[in-house]
Design an enzyme around this catalytic site. Sequence first.
Site, PDB file in Angstrom:
ATOM      1  N   GLU A  11      17.300  11.259 -22.981  1.00  0.00           N
ATOM      2  CA  GLU A  11      17.111  12.704 -23.138  1.00  0.00           C
ATOM      3  C   GLU A  11      17.840  13.217 -24.377  1.00  0.00           C
ATOM      4  O   GLU A  11      17.237  13.841 -25.250  1.00  0.00           O
ATOM      5  CB  GLU A  11      17.621  13.437 -21.880  1.00  0.00           C
ATOM      6  CG  GLU A  11      16.804  13.096 -20.647  1.00  0.00           C
ATOM      7  CD  GLU A  11      17.489  13.442 -19.319  1.00  0.00           C
ATOM      8  OE1 GLU A  11      16.808  13.952 -18.421  1.00  0.00           O
ATOM      9  OE2 GLU A  11      18.704  13.177 -19.173  1.00  0.00           O
TER      10      GLU A  11
ATOM     11  N   LEU B 246       8.948  11.219 -16.395  1.00  0.00           N
ATOM     12  CA  LEU B 246       8.617  12.522 -15.807  1.00  0.00           C
ATOM     13  C   LEU B 246       9.905  13.285 -15.522  1.00  0.00           C
ATOM     14  O   LEU B 246      10.420  13.282 -14.408  1.00  0.00           O
ATOM     15  CB  LEU B 246       7.768  12.373 -14.543  1.00  0.00           C
ATOM     16  CG  LEU B 246       7.007  13.646 -14.147  1.00  0.00           C
ATOM     17  CD1 LEU B 246       6.039  14.100 -15.236  1.00  0.00           C
ATOM     18  CD2 LEU B 246       6.256  13.456 -12.842  1.00  0.00           C
ATOM     19  N   ASP B 247      10.395  13.940 -16.549  1.00  0.00           N
ATOM     20  CA  ASP B 247      11.624  14.710 -16.434  1.00  0.00           C
ATOM     21  C   ASP B 247      11.355  15.967 -15.607  1.00  0.00           C
ATOM     22  O   ASP B 247      10.368  16.660 -15.823  1.00  0.00           O
ATOM     23  CB  ASP B 247      12.097  15.098 -17.839  1.00  0.00           C
ATOM     24  CG  ASP B 247      13.428  15.812 -17.815  1.00  0.00           C
ATOM     25  OD1 ASP B 247      14.443  15.127 -17.643  1.00  0.00           O
ATOM     26  OD2 ASP B 247      13.452  17.049 -17.937  1.00  0.00           O
TER      27      ASP B 247
ATOM     28  N   ASP C 166      11.866   8.923 -20.680  1.00  0.00           N
ATOM     29  CA  ASP C 166      12.019   9.528 -19.359  1.00  0.00           C
ATOM     30  C   ASP C 166      10.597   9.938 -18.978  1.00  0.00           C
ATOM     31  O   ASP C 166      10.072  10.927 -19.489  1.00  0.00           O
ATOM     32  CB  ASP C 166      12.945  10.748 -19.421  1.00  0.00           C
ATOM     33  CG  ASP C 166      13.191  11.352 -18.041  1.00  0.00           C
ATOM     34  OD1 ASP C 166      12.465  10.984 -17.097  1.00  0.00           O
ATOM     35  OD2 ASP C 166      14.094  12.198 -17.907  1.00  0.00           O
TER      36      ASP C 166
ATOM     37  N   GLU D  22      14.289   5.705 -17.982  1.00  0.00           N
ATOM     38  CA  GLU D  22      15.233   6.384 -17.093  1.00  0.00           C
ATOM     39  C   GLU D  22      15.008   5.943 -15.646  1.00  0.00           C
ATOM     40  O   GLU D  22      15.909   6.011 -14.827  1.00  0.00           O
ATOM     41  CB  GLU D  22      15.024   7.896 -17.264  1.00  0.00           C
ATOM     42  CG  GLU D  22      16.059   8.784 -16.622  1.00  0.00           C
ATOM     43  CD  GLU D  22      15.644   9.257 -15.238  1.00  0.00           C
ATOM     44  OE1 GLU D  22      16.529   9.700 -14.496  1.00  0.00           O
ATOM     45  OE2 GLU D  22      14.452   9.168 -14.897  1.00  0.00           O
ATOM     46  N   GLU D  23      13.805   5.471 -15.346  1.00  0.00           N
ATOM     47  CA  GLU D  23      13.456   5.072 -13.980  1.00  0.00           C
ATOM     48  C   GLU D  23      13.909   3.655 -13.628  1.00  0.00           C
ATOM     49  O   GLU D  23      13.864   3.274 -12.468  1.00  0.00           O
ATOM     50  CB  GLU D  23      11.933   5.153 -13.781  1.00  0.00           C
ATOM     51  CG  GLU D  23      11.379   6.559 -13.741  1.00  0.00           C
ATOM     52  CD  GLU D  23      11.883   7.365 -12.550  1.00  0.00           C
ATOM     53  OE1 GLU D  23      12.154   6.767 -11.490  1.00  0.00           O
ATOM     54  OE2 GLU D  23      12.029   8.585 -12.692  1.00  0.00           O
TER      55      GLU D  23
ATOM     56  N   ASP E 233       7.124  10.231 -10.214  1.00  0.00           N
ATOM     57  CA  ASP E 233       7.879   9.743 -11.374  1.00  0.00           C
ATOM     58  C   ASP E 233       7.730   8.228 -11.538  1.00  0.00           C
ATOM     59  O   ASP E 233       7.669   7.719 -12.656  1.00  0.00           O
ATOM     60  CB  ASP E 233       9.354  10.164 -11.322  1.00  0.00           C
ATOM     61  CG  ASP E 233       9.997   9.931  -9.974  1.00  0.00           C
ATOM     62  OD1 ASP E 233       9.328   9.406  -9.063  1.00  0.00           O
ATOM     63  OD2 ASP E 233      11.180  10.280  -9.817  1.00  0.00           O
TER      64      ASP E 233
ATOM     65  N   ASP F 241       0.806  -1.217   0.000  1.00  0.00           N
ATOM     66  CA  ASP F 241       0.000   0.000   0.000  1.00  0.00           C
ATOM     67  C   ASP F 241       0.840   1.269   0.000  1.00  0.00           C
ATOM     68  O   ASP F 241       0.308   2.355   0.056  1.00  0.00           O
ATOM     69  CB  ASP F 241      -0.917   0.022   1.236  1.00  0.00           C
ATOM     70  CG  ASP F 241      -1.922  -1.117   1.181  1.00  0.00           C
ATOM     71  OD1 ASP F 241      -2.313  -1.470   0.058  1.00  0.00           O
ATOM     72  OD2 ASP F 241      -2.280  -1.650   2.244  1.00  0.00           O
TER      73      ASP F 241
END
Lengths: 404, 341
Positions: free
Chosen positions: A341, A180-181, A178, A159-160, A136, A130
Site C-alpha cells: 500500500e 482487494l483493499d 493488494d 497482501e493475501e 478478496d 467446493d
Amino acid sequence: MQSLTLTRYPTPISPPRLNLYPLRQIAASVLSAPTAGINRRDMASRHQSTSFKPLAVGRNLTGDDDDGYCTLIDFAGSGGGEGKNVGEDLVVLLYHLQHACKRIASLVASPFNSSLGKLSVNSSSGSDRDAPKPLDIVSNDIVLSSLRNSGKVAVMASEENDSPTWIKDDGPYVVVVDPLDGSRNIDASIPTGTIFGIYNRLVELDHLPVEEKAELNSLQRGSRLVASGYVLYSSATIFCVTLGSGTHAFTLDHSTGEFVLTHQNIKIPTRGQIYSVNDARYFDWPEGLRKYIDTVRQGKGQNPKKYSARYICSLVADLHRTLLYGGVAMNPRDHLRLVYEGNPLAFLVEQAGGKSSDGKRGILSIQPVKLHQRLPLFLGSLEDVAELESYGDVQQTVNPGYEV
Amino acid sequence: MDHAADAHRTDLMTITRFVLNEQSKYPESRGDFTILLSHIVLGCKFVCSAVNKAGLAKLIGLAGETNIQGEEQKKLDVLSNDVFVNALVSSGRTSVLVSEEDEEATFVEPSKRGKYCVVFDPLDGSSNIDCGVSIGTIFGIYTLDHTDEPTTADVLKPGNEMVAAGYCMYGSSCMLVLSTGTGVHGFTLDPSLGEFILTHPDIKIPNKGNIYSVNEGNAQNWDGPTTKYVEKCKFPKDGSPAKSLRYVGSMVADVHRTLLYGGIFLYPADKKSPNGKLRVLYEVFPMSFLMEQAGGQAFTGKKRALDLVPEKIHERSPIFLGSYDDVEEIKALYAEEEKKN
C-alpha cells in the site's frame, strides 16, 4: 466457481478508428489473455486488419488531432504520454493486469457476491474443494492467474499471501499487489480497490534459491518502482497509474470494455481543504497530530481556510479524492503495509506532485525488511503534508486494539 | 455459493416481482403503485449507467459543453433530474413532483395525472461525482387524498404520511433500498440482466452500532448535546468500547452503511447552519422513514423527524438517525439540555 474465469465485459479490442500503440508484434502475446465470447482466431485477424499508426511522441493524447478516445493500452504503448519507450513487456503486463481488474469490477458489482464478501477463509460448505472463497481471495486468484498468463512476471507478492509466489524465472517484472483493499466493506457497497506496484526483476539475485530471491525481489525500495497504481471500484471503475512520468487516470467504458483516458497528467493541488483520518481516535493521538487537526479545522494553519473532514475508511477511495481535490489522507498508526500500500501509492502521489511520509521521512526512501511490514502513512498535497510533518509528533503509538 | 449457478438462475426475486407479490395482498389494488415504481426503477437504471460513465462525459457528450447540434450538453445532476421528471410524468401516476434541482414544484398536466406525489433528490452527493465516491437518488411517495387541483400543500405533509420511500445508491454495486411501509428491502442491480435482484430482504438495523458518522471538521460550531455525544463516542466513560468514525460526505452512502452495520448518522445544526443542512422533504423524511421501518430511529434535536410538518418545499432540518439505542442516547442529551434552559 467456474464462472469466475470468465469476464462479462467485451474483450478489450480497440476499434480500427483508434490510434493504437506501435508495437504490432505484441498482439500475439496479448492474445494469450483469458477471453470470453470471442473466437481468438477472429481476434487475431481483427488485430492484423487494424492500421497501427504510431502515436506522435509526447503529443497530447486528448488533443484535437483525433477523436480523443485513448485507451490505457494505447497510452502505455505510446510511452505513457511522455513518448519514452516503456517497453512492450510492460504494455503486455498492464494489459493482463487491467483484464484482471475488469473481472474483479464485475464481481464486485454483482448481486451474487453478497455471500462471497462475508465468508471467512476457513468457512466451508461440503467438501473443501467446493468451499466458496471470500471475495478478496477470489480477487487474489484472478490477479495471480492474469499475471501468470502475461508471461512477464517473475514473482508476485500479495497482501493475501504469507510469502511471494515465484512465477517465471525469466519474467522481467516483480509485482506487489493488494488485490482487494477494503474488502470487508464490500457488503455495504463501500468503494474498494486494487493496489499494485511493478519493479524490475533483480537479475543479480537469479543465482539464489527460489524462496530467497522471491522475497528479496519483493522487498525493493519504493524509489525503484517502474510503475504503480490502483483501480477504484466505485460509482465508476477508475484505473489510476503512473509509469514514472506523471499520474494518469482511465475510466472503464462498459460499452467497449476499455479503460479510457479521462484524467491526463493529474496534478494534486499544492494545498487542499480536506483532511481524512479516523477522528474517533483523537484521544489516542500524540500531541502533534491533535494540534495539527485542531489548527486546520479552525482555519488557523498555513492555509487560512477551515478544513472539512471526509473519511471513507477505504484507502483507495480516500486517496483518489485526495489526489483530485488535494488535502491529506492518513492513518497515523502503523497499520498500512509498506510493500503493498505505502510504496505504490506514495510513488503515484509523488508523480502527481504530492508528498508521502510516515510522519518523519518520505515513504519511498524506506527499505522494507519484512513483506508485511506496517507503518503510519500520510499522503497528499505537498504543502499540507509538509505542514503536518512540521508538528513533529504525529505518529500514533497508542493502540488499544480497535474493533472497527 | 456457486456463482455460476446463481448467475443463471431464473427464479430470482426481481424488484418488479417483489412489488407485484406485495400488490397481490391488496385485492382492491389497481397496480398504480407498481407502475409508478417501475418508472422510478427505470430512472435509477438510466442514472446508474450515466454515473458509470461520469468520467467519460466529455468524450461521449454528457458534460456542460455544447454538442454538435449546438445544444448545451447536460451536467449529470441536471440530466438525472430530467430523467426522473420524465419517468415520473410519463408513468401517468403522479400529480405533484418536488425535486432538489427545481426551485418550484412540478404539477403534472391533467391528462397525465395520477394519485401519487413524489419528492426526490435526483443525484444526492453530486459534488462527489468527480472523485468516484458513491452517490445516489433519494425518493419519497405520498398519496393524493382529493380530486381537486393539486397544490404544494399536497406534499407539505409530515413524513409519517409517506406511503413509500427509498434510495438508489450508485456505488461499487448499484443498490436500491425500498420500503412500502412493511419493512425495508435491498435490491442489487445485476448488470448482465439489467434487473434489480432482492439481495437484502427485511433489513433490520442493529439496536446499537459501533460507528458514528459526522463531519468533524465542523466540530467547533456544534451545539452542546452534539459535542457531548461525539466526545462520548470517542471516549466512553462507562468502559464500553469507543465508536469509530466513517464519513463519506454523501448522505446515501453514509446512511446505507448505517442501515446495514448500525450506528448513527448526524447532520446537526451549527452556527453556520442553524436549521441544519439537509432538506426535510427529500432527504430527511425518506431516510427517516427507512430507518424507522428497519427498527431504528430518526430525531431532529427537538422531535421525531417524521412528525415534522414542513412549511416550504426546500426546508432544512438537523437530523440524527440510526440504531435505536444510539439515537436514544442523543435524545437524552437534548432532553437534559432542554431542562437546563
